[in-house]
Design an enzyme around this catalytic site. Structure first.
Site, PDB file in Angstrom:
ATOM      1  CG  ASP A  87     -10.021 118.013  30.242  1.00 16.38           C
ATOM      2  OD1 ASP A  87     -10.905 117.159  30.487  1.00 16.38           O
ATOM      3  OD2 ASP A  87      -9.378 118.030  29.185  1.00 16.38           O
ATOM      4  CG  HIS A 102     -13.851 114.652  16.515  1.00 17.57           C
ATOM      5  ND1 HIS A 102     -12.888 114.040  15.738  1.00 17.57           N
ATOM      6  CD2 HIS A 102     -13.358 114.657  17.784  1.00 17.57           C
ATOM      7  CE1 HIS A 102     -11.868 113.692  16.494  1.00 17.57           C
ATOM      8  NE2 HIS A 102     -12.126 114.056  17.733  1.00 17.57           N
ATOM      9  N   GLY A 105     -13.607 120.961  35.712  1.00 19.14           N
ATOM     10  CA  GLY A 105     -15.016 121.131  35.377  1.00 19.14           C
ATOM     11  C   GLY A 105     -15.443 120.209  34.257  1.00 19.14           C
ATOM     12  CG  ASP A 106     -18.987 117.405  32.634  1.00 15.94           C
ATOM     13  OD1 ASP A 106     -18.982 117.707  31.421  1.00 15.94           O
ATOM     14  OD2 ASP A 106     -19.479 116.359  33.060  1.00 15.94           O
ATOM     15  CG  PHE A 107     -16.864 120.002  27.871  1.00 15.49           C
ATOM     16  CD1 PHE A 107     -17.808 119.051  27.554  1.00 15.49           C
ATOM     17  CD2 PHE A 107     -15.533 119.742  27.539  1.00 15.49           C
ATOM     18  CE1 PHE A 107     -17.471 117.865  26.927  1.00 15.49           C
ATOM     19  CE2 PHE A 107     -15.173 118.552  26.910  1.00 15.49           C
ATOM     20  CZ  PHE A 107     -16.151 117.609  26.605  1.00 15.49           C
TER      21      PHE A 107
END
Length: 334
Positions: free
Chosen positions: A197, A243, A223-225
């Site tokens: 995250d 969503h 991290g950045d997904f």
């Protein structure tokens, strides 16, 4: 009053009923009534309310069955109203307060404007919801409590109804504070977990996992997904993540996972899977909130999930309904 469909007039009345429940939640009336009946004047004094105004709200709440008369101008809490207490495990108090929070209330009231031009009126006024919450600590705490309560059927369903293989590594993508990963690791003692995250979240996740005695079986990664996710996982979990994003952004996340996963791995979504027909569904109510608060956030139908997976070289393999609108959605490599 002219004759009309009961459903339509019921919807007109729902806003008044919700406002009464919101008042009950904000003033903590259920907590004050926990020890027994109180007169309306005494109750007003305890919660800092204007007694004549409170008396009118109590009359509405009694009609809803969450309180009942206990003598002249006195009321007591009912079993139906007990979940409005703040000290019970199934409390809905924070959820009701969150939905009545100033910005969220504005968002729902401005839904017609959002639909007119396809852009969230909330975002126009306040920016992205997470930036909005970052600047309002009290609202942010409410939102966290709301999301924790909302996650209960998802988390319990995942831990109790999904058959994880032995000795696998699960990557919790956008795993937040780590409560879901902790629950799954406790239920699967041979599993290892990785939570990824953003930096402002991962510190709390590490604390959660350590407090649960899981530090030796887990790893927390910043991290950045949208850029990448940790590689080498057997199961990739996305709990109420996709969503929040439109199809293009959701596809970026899924493609990053598809590239990182071990052969034979799987993706698990904890989301709402809307029916492909016009049947009533709690998820359709939630989707109105997504429409109002996010630009691009959406609940999806089973067919829409299947299409999204196919574009990421994945195939929808199973959907398990968990109750309370929650679904466990599994996809595997094509």
């Amino acid at each position: 009053m002219p004759h009309s469909d009961d459903l339509l007039w019921g919807a007109v009345g729902d806003i008044s009923r919700f406002a009464a429940l919101l008042t009950m939640a904000e003033l903590g009336l259920a907590d004050h009534l926990t020890q027994g009946p109180l007169g309306s004047a005494e109750l007003a004094g305890r919660c800092g309310a204007h007694a004549p105004s409170l008396r009118r709200v109590l009359r509405e709440l009694a009609g809803l069955g969450v309180i009942r008369s206990a003598g002249p101008d006195a009321y007591e809490l009912t079993e139906r109203g007990a979940p409005l207490r703040s000290d019970v495990t199934d409390s809905v108090r924070s959820s009701i307060r969150m939905l009545g929070e100033e910005g969220f209330w504005y968002a729902m009231g401005m839904l017609p404007a959002t639909v007119r031009d396809g852009s969230s009126a909330f975002v126009k006024r306040h920016g992205h919801v997470y930036d909005y919450l970052a600047n309002k600590p009290a609202s942010s705490r409410l939102f966290d409590d709301y999301m924790t309560a909302r996650a209960i059927p998802f988390t319990e369903g995942l831990a109790n109804r999904y058959d994880f293989p032995e000795n696998v590594t699960m990557v919790d993508v956008g795993g937040g504070k780590g409560h879901i990963l902790a629950t799954v690791l406790h239920a699967n003692p041979t599993m290892r977990g990785i939570l990824v995250d953003l930096e402002h979240v991962t510190g709390r996740a590490a604390q959660t996992l350590a407090a649960e005695g899981l530090a030796d079986r887990s790893e927390v990664v910043t991290g950045d997904f949208f850029d990448a996710v940790p590689s080498g996982g057997d199961v990739y979990l996305l709990a109420s993540v996709l969503h929040n994003w439109d199809d293009e952004e959701a596809l970026r996340i899924l493609r990053n996972i598809r590239q990182a996963m071990n052969p034979g791995g799987r993706v698990l979504l904890l989301e709402v899977a809307l029916p492909d027909d016009e049947a009533p569904h709690l998820g359709k109510d939630i989707d109105m909130r997504m429409l109002a608060i996010f630009n691009g956030g959406t609940e999806r139908t089973r067919k829409e999930f299947a299409t999204l997976f196919a574009q990421a070289e994945l195939a929808l393999s199973d959907i398990v309904e968990l109750g309370s609108g929650a679904s466990l959605i599994e996809a595997r490599p094509r």
